[in-house]
Each structure stands twice: as structure tokens, then as C-alpha cells.
Write an enzyme that holds these catalytic residues in place. Structure first.
Site, PDB file in Angstrom:
ATOM      1  N   GLU A 110       0.900  -1.168   0.001  1.00 16.60           N
ATOM      2  CA  GLU A 110      -0.002  -0.018   0.046  1.00 16.60           C
ATOM      3  C   GLU A 110       0.723   1.320   0.032  1.00 16.60           C
ATOM      4  O   GLU A 110       0.690   2.176   0.887  1.00 16.60           O
ATOM      5  CB  GLU A 110      -1.125   0.006   1.177  1.00 16.60           C
ATOM      6  N   GLU A 169      -4.793  -8.515  -0.451  1.00 16.37           N
ATOM      7  CA  GLU A 169      -5.663  -8.468   0.781  1.00 16.37           C
ATOM      8  C   GLU A 169      -7.075  -8.332   0.326  1.00 16.37           C
ATOM      9  O   GLU A 169      -7.346  -7.813  -0.566  1.00 16.37           O
ATOM     10  CB  GLU A 169      -5.019  -7.278   1.767  1.00 16.37           C
TER      11      GLU A 169
END
Length: 584
Positions: free
Chosen positions: A195, A314
Site C-alpha cells: 500500500e 488483501e
């Protein structure tokens, strides 16, 4: 609203930290105790993976389905047990493998185990621990994805203001990790950064920085030799967001690298209002479903259709499940979300990695906290299950009982009937079916509610030709009753007789019609962040964050929406640190 930012490190935190001194003691003992971290055969190194990795990247990533995240562990800050999980053991991976997973993502935060100045050396003990955990997973025949995790917001995010130092430190991590793992089998994948985000930068600069990190990561790993020469390398979009513009930019980076062993990665946590229950997003409705369908279509069209494998590093919901708080997402709506996600991923050719920080697998017992939820997740990997518009049927205690109708969602299956335990309900007498409209008769509901005590009186199953049965709770209720209260901005609760009902959301407005609360862009405040039901103690808690955001001496009208369809209004007024609450 679907693009509203949600800090990833807040999502990833566990239920709370243990005292620092105790943690330090546990980690010290763990690293020194051979019984805690020993290889399964008692020697220093577990057996190597014997998995044969397909030569093509797409086939290799497909062989990794399904995947699981070792969340809030080696990525915890500052140490492995800091966010509430126990130290990893070989038995954990035995469990994961036995449950049908074929790969694991092992997030690692290196910051507190690396010198903050050149040459940015990683602590040898920590590197050995990471390698031990990876080797345990390999010994179970699992693929492993190893990454740079929360470093992304701890210091990599400062690249705009400290470019050269950030790049040097990032390069130093991958130089050392590449050397430590160069001889590991090809079942070990490297993911450049989790991220990625950049502060005080324009969109163009953010794209440039990420391209620079991904390219540098690729160069370092490939030049380190050994197994790294053809290891699968996983590259993220900015924030791991699956938006079209960001995936297009990643696609351009990958094309420029001319490497057939690259994997694209993004994350998916659903349509934001539904994922956290804010802005009225209580249901997995058409907006939520379309957001999911569109996201997976983009993954497929941008990457998979062009021969670039996609690893959904994820997925889940941001606020459910969480065994430490009341359910922000209604259970049936959450099950529908996971059921459809599995289908969408399979259709798009995407390998999925379930994010699990602490609320799915109990790391202490190695048992699923909610086996039925996991059964739905597992079933979604290979097939579809029928659902319905709700898993709740509410019958008012005061008044005559009437028939109730649900809409079935067969999802390609065929409805086979209703059961209560091992007893089938009788079509025509207990229920009728018209198209996908399933109606429970007044007679059946009278029998199922029994003495009509508040709460769940009976649970029945809608069974389909394949997949899992859909559980339906038959609930007796009356409209909840709230009472006057006083307190402070630090501690305020509304006495509540729930009377069998379940809270769905809370609306907050000032007398002039403007929104009240910390989420001032919507009247519907966030579940557990602004308000939280306490069913055992009979109260609704208004959080200090919500109360602190209210205007002083301005009355706020709260409208509580319950799953039965009932609504109850209430008034609160803050005066300094004092809060008073009154019924309408």
C-alpha cells in the site's frame, strides 16, 4: 464515496497492545527458547519445499489460490507480539495448509529492526526469525509472499521531502533480503511494498515515486543472482488501489521492465460505506455489488486478460469480523459479500489472499473464531451458494402474526426447501414460493416463535441444490425503548431496552438540518466509531469522538435505525464536557 481514504495501519491494528515490558520479555524469551522457534525436526533448518512451480507466471499464481495473510504479526510495531498475536509456530502453518490454503502472505515491517542511518543494516536476529517463519511455511508446501509492509507509511511516505534517503533505505532492505533469500525455492515471491503512499506530493510525483521504487526493487532482486534471477516479483499500484488509472500506470511500469515473471497486486475491501457501515451502507446492496463487479472486471481487463497474473494481496471488510466489538456489518450481509467475492475473483482469474489480523483464526488455539463464517469463505473458492434478501425475519410481539416474505438469490442454484434442524417444513402449509419470493406463512411463524420471548426464537435453513444452506433467524421483537441520561463527553450511554431488536445505524442532525458528528459529510455516522450497542448491559454508547465533534449547546436529533425496520428518535446536547440526553 467509494474512494474515501481509510488509513491502512488503522485497519491492521489488533485489539490492543500488551504492556511494553511484558512484550519485551516475551520476545526475548521467544527468540532465545529453542522450543518456541525450533525447526520441526529439531535442527536449525526445516525441510525445503517440494512444490513444483509452473514455469509460466499466470499458472504459478493460479496454483497459489487460495492465500492467507499472517497479519499483525511480523508486521506489528515494534515487535512480533505487539498487536496481540502470539509468536508464530510451525503448527500455525500446519493448520493453514490443512484448511485448504496453498499460499501465505507474510507481511514484514522492517523499520524497528533496521538502522535508521546508512548502511541501514537489518538486525541479524530479526532476519533469521523472518527466514525461520518463511521456511516453516515452505516445509508445509505453501507458497510464500514476503514484503515490505508498514514501512510504507512510517518513512517511505516521506519520499517527496527526503528522496535520496528513502530510496537508499528501501534499496538497502531489498539488497539484504535478496541476499538472505537468494537460494530459497521459487515458491517464495517478493512484493516490493505494501500500500505505497506519499505525503505532500502531487499525483504525478506519487506515480513517479512508485515507479522508481518498483523499478529499483526489480533491478536489485534480479541482479542478486541465485533463485532471484527468475523469482516471481509482485508489484503494487499506488495504495494497492484497484482504480483504472492506477492500474494503467502499473501496467506501463511492468511493460517497461520486459519481465515475464511479474505479478500485479491490488487490495479490495469493498464499497467503503458498506465496509465500515457509514453513510447508510448497511446492506450488500446494488451499489456494493456493482463496486465489486467493476473492480474485478478492471483487474481482469487490465492484467489477467493480457497474461499478467493478479494477486489480490488483501481482501475482506474493514470493520467485520471483529470479535472485540459489536458487529458493524450485519452477519447475513457480510456472508453475501464473501460469497460473491469468491465468485467474482474466480471469474476474473484473480488469486485471493484473505486478510486476517486476529479475528478469523485464533492464533492461540488455532481454531476459527467463527467456523460458519470460514465455511462460507472456503465454499466461495470453488462454487456458489444461494442466499436471500435477509437472514432475519422479525415478528412483532405485540399484535397478530402475519406472513413474511424474503427474496431468494439462488446464484445459479435451485431452491430445495426449508428445514428446521432435520425436519423439513411443508411447502404450501409453512411456506410458498412464487418465482424467487419465499413467503413464510402466519401459521409457520406462529409455531416457530413459540412463547414469543424477545430475541431469536428459531433458526431455519433454506437449502439449495449445491453450496451451503442459508440460515434464517426468526426473531420476536417490539420497538426498542430509550431513556433519559446524563454524562460527559468521555462517558455517555443511553439506557436502552432493545426488546429483541438489533441496531443497524444511527443518523445525527442539528435542528437546522445539517449533519452532526465527526463524519460531517453524511448524517449516518460510522458504527463503533460514533456509536456502539451494548446488548448485554442494555445501552447504546456514544463515543467520545462523536460527542467531541458536536457543537456546544446545540441540540442534536439522533435517529436510531433497527433491523426490524423500527426507528427511534433521541436528543443529545453537549455543554462543555457535560452531555444530556432526552427522549423525544
Amino acid at each position: 464515496m467509494k474512494d474515501i481514504a481509510h488509513p491502512a495501519h488503522h485497519r491492521s491494528r489488533g485489539p490492543g497492545r500488551l504492556p511494553a515490558l511484558l512484550l519485551a520479555l516475551l520476545v526475548t524469551l521467544g527468540l532465545s527458547a529453542g522450543s518456541a522457534f525450533a525447526a520441526p525436526d529439531g535442527h536449525g533448518k526445516p525441510s525445503r519445499s517440494t512444490v513444483r512451480v509452473p514455469a509460466g507466471a499466470t499458472d504459478a499464481v493460479a496454483a497459489m489460490q487460495p492465500s492467507w495473510n499472517l497479519g499483525n504479526t511480523l508486521d506489528a510495531i515494534p515487535d512480533e507480539t505487539s498487536w496481540g498475536n502470539p509468536p508464530v509456530t510451525k503448527a500455525l502453518f500446519d493448520t493453514i495448509r490443512a484448511q485448504g490454503f496453498r499460499s501465505v502472505r507474510i507481511p514484514v515491517t522492517w523499520t524497528d529492526h533496521q538502522s535508521a542511518t546508512a548502511p541501514y543494516t537489518i538486525d541479524a536476529t530479526f532476519m533469521a526469525r523472518v527466514k525461520q517463519v518463511v521456511d516453516w511455511a515452505l516445509a508445509d508446501g505453501l507458497y510464500v509472499v514476503l514484503n515490505v509492509h508498514h514501512d510504507s507509511w512510517q518513512w517511505i511516505a516521506n519520499m517527496a521531502g527526503d528522496h535520496d534517503k528513502v530510496l537508499a533505505r528501501f534499496d538497502a532492505i531489498w539488497t539484504q533480503v535478496s541476499a538472505a533469500f537468494r537460494d530459497e525455492p521459487r515458491t517464495v515471491l517478493f512484493e516490493s511494498v505494501n500500500e505505497p503512499q506519499f505525503n505532500n506530493a502531487t499525483d504525478a510525483q506519487k506515480s513517479q515515486f512508485l515507479n522508481e521504487l518498483n523499478t529499483s526493487f526489480h533491478t536489485i532482486v534480479r541482479s542478486s543472482g541465485g533463485g532471484n534471477a527468475n523469482r516471481l516479483l509482485v508489484l503494487p499500484t499506488l495504495g494497492c488501489t484497484p482504480s483504472q488509472d492506477l492500474m494503467d500506470k502499473l501496467s506501463s511500469t511492468m511493460s517497461a521492465l520486459h519481465d515475464g515473471n511479474l505479478v500485479a497486486t491490488v487490495h479490495y475491501y469493498g464499497w467503503y460505506p458498506f465496509s465500515v457501515n457509514i453513510a447508510g451502507g448497511t446492506r450488500f446492496d446494488a451499489a456494493s455489488q456493482q463496486d465489486m463487479t467493476d473492480a474485478f472486471a478492471r483487474m481482469h481487463d487490465t492484467f489477467a486478460a493480457k497474461g499478467i497474473p493478479v494477486y489480490l494481496g488483501e481482501y475482506g471488510l474493514l470493520s467485520w469480523p471483529d470479535h472485540t466489538h459489536p458487529d458493524a456489518v450485519e452477519r447475513g450481509e457480510g456472508l453475501k459479500y464473501f460469497e460473491q467475492l469468491g465468485y467474482q475473483a474466480r471469474t476474473a482469474g484473480v488469486t485471493t489472499a484473505l486478510w486476517d489480523p486476529f479475528s478469523l483464526l485464533n492464533r492461540a488455539t488455532l481454531q476459527w473464531r467463527d467456523p460458519a463464517l470460514f465455511a462460507w469463505i472456503k465454499s466461495s473458492w470453488t462454487g456458489r451458494s444461494g442466499t436471500a434478501s435477509s437472514d432475519q425475519v422479525f415478528v412483532r410481539k405485540s399484535g397478530s402474526i402475519t406472513a413474511q416474505t424474503l427474496t431468494l438469490n439462488p446464484n445459479g442454484t435451485t431452491f430445495r426447501g426449508l428445514w428446521q434442524g432435520s425436519t423439513p417444513l411443508v411447502a404450501g402449509r409453512d411456506y410458498t414460493l412464487s418465482g424467487n419470493q419465499l413467503t413464510l406463512t402466519a401459521g409457520a411463524l406462529t409455531r416457530l416463535t413459540g412463547n414469543r420471548a424477545y430475541g431469536v426464537n428459531a433458526t431455519i435453513q433454506a437449502r439449495f441444490s449445491r453450496g451451503l444452506p442459508w440460515q434464517i433467524n426468526v426473531i420476536t421483537y417490539d420497538t426498542p425503548v430509550l431513556s433519559d441520561a446524563s454524562g460527559t463527553t468521555g462517558s455517555f450511554a443511553i439506557p436502552t431496552q432493545f426488546r429483541g431488536d438489533v441496531l443497524a445505524t444511527m443518523e445525527a442532525k442539528y435542528a437546522d438540518g445539517s449533519n452532526a458528528g465527526q463524519a460531517d459529510w453524511t448524517p449516518y455516522q460510522e458504527f463503533n466509531r460514533a456509536f456502539s450497542p451494548d446488548y448485554p448491559d442494555g445501552k447504546i454508547i456514544l463515543t467520545s469522538d462523536f460527542l467531541g465533534a458536536l457543537r456546544d449547546s446545540a441540540q442534536v436529533t439522533l435517529t436510531f435505525h433497527f433491523w426490524s425496520g423500527a426507528t427511534v428518535t433521541y436528543h443529545v446536547t453537549k455543554s462543555g464536557s457535560s452531555v444530556t440526553g432526552t427522549t423525544s
